[in-house]
Write a protein that holds these residues in place. Sequence first.
Motif, PDB file in Angstrom:
ATOM      1  N   ALA A 123     -28.257 -36.192 -17.723  1.00 64.56           N
ATOM      2  CA  ALA A 123     -27.747 -36.466 -16.372  1.00 64.56           C
ATOM      3  C   ALA A 123     -26.713 -35.414 -15.961  1.00 64.56           C
ATOM      4  O   ALA A 123     -25.881 -35.017 -16.775  1.00 64.56           O
ATOM      5  CB  ALA A 123     -27.146 -37.866 -16.306  1.00 64.56           C
ATOM      6  N   PRO A 124     -26.772 -34.971 -14.705  1.00 65.23           N
ATOM      7  CA  PRO A 124     -25.861 -33.918 -14.240  1.00 65.23           C
ATOM      8  C   PRO A 124     -24.461 -34.441 -13.888  1.00 65.23           C
ATOM      9  O   PRO A 124     -24.128 -34.640 -12.726  1.00 65.23           O
ATOM     10  CB  PRO A 124     -26.576 -33.332 -13.029  1.00 65.23           C
ATOM     11  N   PHE A 125     -23.670 -34.675 -14.947  1.00 63.78           N
ATOM     12  CA  PHE A 125     -22.265 -35.050 -14.810  1.00 63.78           C
ATOM     13  C   PHE A 125     -21.424 -33.949 -15.435  1.00 63.78           C
ATOM     14  O   PHE A 125     -21.822 -33.359 -16.444  1.00 63.78           O
ATOM     15  CB  PHE A 125     -21.957 -36.360 -15.554  1.00 63.78           C
ATOM     16  N   TRP A 126     -20.247 -33.703 -14.862  1.00 61.34           N
ATOM     17  CA  TRP A 126     -19.307 -32.728 -15.413  1.00 61.34           C
ATOM     18  C   TRP A 126     -17.961 -33.403 -15.589  1.00 61.34           C
ATOM     19  O   TRP A 126     -17.479 -34.084 -14.695  1.00 61.34           O
ATOM     20  CB  TRP A 126     -19.188 -31.518 -14.496  1.00 61.34           C
ATOM     21  N   LYS A 127     -17.359 -33.209 -16.797  1.00 65.34           N
ATOM     22  CA  LYS A 127     -16.086 -33.850 -17.141  1.00 65.34           C
ATOM     23  C   LYS A 127     -14.952 -32.833 -17.113  1.00 65.34           C
ATOM     24  O   LYS A 127     -15.038 -31.785 -17.748  1.00 65.34           O
ATOM     25  CB  LYS A 127     -16.135 -34.411 -18.567  1.00 65.34           C
ATOM     26  N   LEU A 128     -13.889 -33.214 -16.428  1.00 65.65           N
ATOM     27  CA  LEU A 128     -12.653 -32.431 -16.413  1.00 65.65           C
ATOM     28  C   LEU A 128     -11.568 -33.305 -17.026  1.00 65.65           C
ATOM     29  O   LEU A 128     -11.189 -34.330 -16.450  1.00 65.65           O
ATOM     30  CB  LEU A 128     -12.276 -32.040 -14.978  1.00 65.65           C
ATOM     31  N   GLU A 129     -11.102 -32.913 -18.202  1.00 67.86           N
ATOM     32  CA  GLU A 129     -10.048 -33.666 -18.883  1.00 67.86           C
ATOM     33  C   GLU A 129      -8.692 -33.055 -18.579  1.00 67.86           C
ATOM     34  O   GLU A 129      -8.525 -31.844 -18.645  1.00 67.86           O
ATOM     35  CB  GLU A 129     -10.261 -33.645 -20.396  1.00 67.86           C
ATOM     36  N   ALA A 130      -7.739 -33.916 -18.273  1.00 64.68           N
ATOM     37  CA  ALA A 130      -6.376 -33.471 -18.018  1.00 64.68           C
ATOM     38  C   ALA A 130      -5.490 -33.886 -19.193  1.00 64.68           C
ATOM     39  O   ALA A 130      -5.710 -34.922 -19.820  1.00 64.68           O
ATOM     40  CB  ALA A 130      -5.842 -34.091 -16.730  1.00 64.68           C
ATOM     41  N   ASN A 131      -4.489 -33.034 -19.467  1.00 64.16           N
ATOM     42  CA  ASN A 131      -3.465 -33.376 -20.453  1.00 64.16           C
ATOM     43  C   ASN A 131      -2.134 -32.855 -19.941  1.00 64.16           C
ATOM     44  O   ASN A 131      -2.045 -32.394 -18.798  1.00 64.16           O
ATOM     45  CB  ASN A 131      -3.831 -32.839 -21.843  1.00 64.16           C
ATOM     46  N   ASP A 132      -1.099 -32.927 -20.756  1.00 66.07           N
ATOM     47  CA  ASP A 132       0.244 -32.539 -20.314  1.00 66.07           C
ATOM     48  C   ASP A 132       0.370 -31.055 -19.968  1.00 66.07           C
ATOM     49  O   ASP A 132       1.294 -30.661 -19.264  1.00 66.07           O
ATOM     50  CB  ASP A 132       1.278 -32.903 -21.388  1.00 66.07           C
ATOM     51  N   THR A 133      -0.550 -30.234 -20.440  1.00 64.73           N
ATOM     52  CA  THR A 133      -0.456 -28.794 -20.193  1.00 64.73           C
ATOM     53  C   THR A 133      -1.445 -28.276 -19.161  1.00 64.73           C
ATOM     54  O   THR A 133      -1.448 -27.096 -18.856  1.00 64.73           O
ATOM     55  CB  THR A 133      -0.657 -28.005 -21.507  1.00 64.73           C
ATOM     56  N   GLY A 134      -2.304 -29.136 -18.632  1.00 64.00           N
ATOM     57  CA  GLY A 134      -3.288 -28.698 -17.647  1.00 64.00           C
ATOM     58  C   GLY A 134      -4.592 -29.456 -17.757  1.00 64.00           C
ATOM     59  O   GLY A 134      -4.626 -30.584 -18.238  1.00 64.00           O
ATOM     60  N   SER A 135      -5.666 -28.802 -17.326  1.00 66.13           N
ATOM     61  CA  SER A 135      -6.992 -29.421 -17.341  1.00 66.13           C
ATOM     62  C   SER A 135      -8.006 -28.457 -17.923  1.00 66.13           C
ATOM     63  O   SER A 135      -7.837 -27.238 -17.845  1.00 66.13           O
ATOM     64  CB  SER A 135      -7.434 -29.788 -15.923  1.00 66.13           C
ATOM     65  N   LYS A 136      -9.088 -29.023 -18.483  1.00 61.51           N
ATOM     66  CA  LYS A 136     -10.181 -28.182 -18.980  1.00 61.51           C
ATOM     67  C   LYS A 136     -11.490 -28.924 -18.823  1.00 61.51           C
ATOM     68  O   LYS A 136     -11.559 -30.148 -18.934  1.00 61.51           O
ATOM     69  CB  LYS A 136      -9.960 -27.786 -20.436  1.00 61.51           C
ATOM     70  N   TRP A 137     -12.547 -28.147 -18.525  1.00 59.36           N
ATOM     71  CA  TRP A 137     -13.890 -28.702 -18.446  1.00 59.36           C
ATOM     72  C   TRP A 137     -14.393 -28.944 -19.857  1.00 59.36           C
ATOM     73  O   TRP A 137     -14.203 -28.122 -20.748  1.00 59.36           O
ATOM     74  CB  TRP A 137     -14.832 -27.752 -17.701  1.00 59.36           C
ATOM     75  N   VAL A 138     -15.031 -30.067 -20.057  1.00 57.77           N
ATOM     76  CA  VAL A 138     -15.527 -30.453 -21.375  1.00 57.77           C
ATOM     77  C   VAL A 138     -16.938 -29.896 -21.554  1.00 57.77           C
ATOM     78  O   VAL A 138     -17.821 -30.117 -20.715  1.00 57.77           O
ATOM     79  CB  VAL A 138     -15.538 -31.988 -21.536  1.00 57.77           C
ATOM     80  N   GLU A 139     -17.127 -29.178 -22.633  1.00 60.03           N
ATOM     81  CA  GLU A 139     -18.433 -28.625 -22.972  1.00 60.03           C
ATOM     82  C   GLU A 139     -19.317 -29.720 -23.561  1.00 60.03           C
ATOM     83  O   GLU A 139     -18.831 -30.688 -24.142  1.00 60.03           O
ATOM     84  CB  GLU A 139     -18.286 -27.492 -23.994  1.00 60.03           C
ATOM     85  N   ALA A 140     -20.622 -29.521 -23.448  1.00 61.61           N
ATOM     86  CA  ALA A 140     -21.566 -30.460 -24.067  1.00 61.61           C
ATOM     87  C   ALA A 140     -21.358 -30.461 -25.574  1.00 61.61           C
ATOM     88  O   ALA A 140     -21.084 -29.426 -26.180  1.00 61.61           O
ATOM     89  CB  ALA A 140     -22.996 -30.049 -23.730  1.00 61.61           C
ATOM     90  N   ASP A 142     -22.544 -30.865 -29.444  1.00 63.69           N
ATOM     91  CA  ASP A 142     -23.721 -30.706 -30.291  1.00 63.69           C
ATOM     92  C   ASP A 142     -24.160 -32.063 -30.837  1.00 63.69           C
ATOM     93  O   ASP A 142     -25.361 -32.329 -30.957  1.00 63.69           O
ATOM     94  CB  ASP A 142     -23.432 -29.726 -31.429  1.00 63.69           C
ATOM     95  N   SER A 143     -23.207 -32.934 -31.137  1.00 62.78           N
ATOM     96  CA  SER A 143     -23.558 -34.255 -31.679  1.00 62.78           C
ATOM     97  C   SER A 143     -24.356 -35.078 -30.666  1.00 62.78           C
ATOM     98  O   SER A 143     -25.246 -35.842 -31.056  1.00 62.78           O
ATOM     99  CB  SER A 143     -22.302 -35.013 -32.106  1.00 62.78           C
ATOM    100  N   ASP A 144     -24.067 -34.920 -29.365  1.00 64.37           N
ATOM    101  CA  ASP A 144     -24.848 -35.622 -28.339  1.00 64.37           C
ATOM    102  C   ASP A 144     -26.270 -35.071 -28.280  1.00 64.37           C
ATOM    103  O   ASP A 144     -27.238 -35.823 -28.144  1.00 64.37           O
ATOM    104  CB  ASP A 144     -24.186 -35.499 -26.963  1.00 64.37           C
ATOM    105  N   GLU A 145     -26.395 -33.758 -28.370  1.00 67.34           N
ATOM    106  CA  GLU A 145     -27.724 -33.135 -28.380  1.00 67.34           C
ATOM    107  C   GLU A 145     -28.531 -33.596 -29.583  1.00 67.34           C
ATOM    108  O   GLU A 145     -29.726 -33.886 -29.472  1.00 67.34           O
ATOM    109  CB  GLU A 145     -27.605 -31.605 -28.376  1.00 67.34           C
ATOM    110  N   GLN A 146     -27.887 -33.671 -30.744  1.00 67.46           N
ATOM    111  CA  GLN A 146     -28.572 -34.122 -31.961  1.00 67.46           C
ATOM    112  C   GLN A 146     -29.022 -35.578 -31.825  1.00 67.46           C
ATOM    113  O   GLN A 146     -30.116 -35.938 -32.267  1.00 67.46           O
ATOM    114  CB  GLN A 146     -27.677 -33.937 -33.189  1.00 67.46           C
ATOM    115  N   ALA A 147     -28.178 -36.406 -31.228  1.00 70.15           N
ATOM    116  CA  ALA A 147     -28.539 -37.815 -31.037  1.00 70.15           C
ATOM    117  C   ALA A 147     -29.765 -37.933 -30.130  1.00 70.15           C
ATOM    118  O   ALA A 147     -30.672 -38.723 -30.406  1.00 70.15           O
ATOM    119  CB  ALA A 147     -27.364 -38.589 -30.457  1.00 70.15           C
ATOM    120  N   ALA A 148     -29.803 -37.144 -29.065  1.00 72.11           N
ATOM    121  CA  ALA A 148     -30.953 -37.200 -28.148  1.00 72.11           C
ATOM    122  C   ALA A 148     -32.214 -36.681 -28.823  1.00 72.11           C
ATOM    123  O   ALA A 148     -33.309 -37.199 -28.580  1.00 72.11           O
ATOM    124  CB  ALA A 148     -30.641 -36.394 -26.880  1.00 72.11           C
ATOM    125  N   LYS A 149     -32.085 -35.686 -29.688  1.00 72.16           N
ATOM    126  CA  LYS A 149     -33.257 -35.137 -30.378  1.00 72.16           C
ATOM    127  C   LYS A 149     -33.909 -36.150 -31.288  1.00 72.16           C
ATOM    128  O   LYS A 149     -35.119 -36.096 -31.518  1.00 72.16           O
ATOM    129  CB  LYS A 149     -32.864 -33.893 -31.176  1.00 72.16           C
TER     130      LYS A 149
END
Length: 153
Positions: A123-140, A142-149
């Motif tokens: 599904a085309p979702f994109w996650k942006l996580e914020a913390n005390d120092t800023g924000s970063k986009w969450v990469e896919a 590998d464990s999720d890919e392995q589970a789907a496989k």
Amino acid sequence: MTNVTTVRVQTQDFSVADEYALLANDNQDGAVVNFIGKVRDFNDGSAVTDLTLEHYPGMTESVLDQICQQARERWPLNKVTIIHRVGTMALGEQIVFIGVTSAHRKAAFAACEFLIDFLKTKAPFWKLEANDTGSKWVEARDSDEQAAKMWQK
């Protein structure tokens, strides 16, 4: 079987009790299985203060519908519900609800796991996580890919 599929992408929270009641409102199924994903306070060893989810409107719902159809092709399911939130969510807030019903538990458990594994990778979702120092986009992951496989025929 009534074979009801419900897919919603929304900003507002959902009620697990209400969604369960909709899934379990008849006597034809012996199993109701739910998965609820929440915003947690850490990821990959870093603190998280909130999470923003973006998506591709129209395409997201289409992909979620396709995933539901794939689950129906594999298991004898009656009702399937996927609710996925978008927007900014605080720690502990609910992100995703997956609910399935079937005559028997094995099909319901397997289908629920399949749905979340495929949702996380297709599904085309994109996650942006914020913390005390800023924000970063969450990469896919590998464990999720392995589970789907594992579900590949």
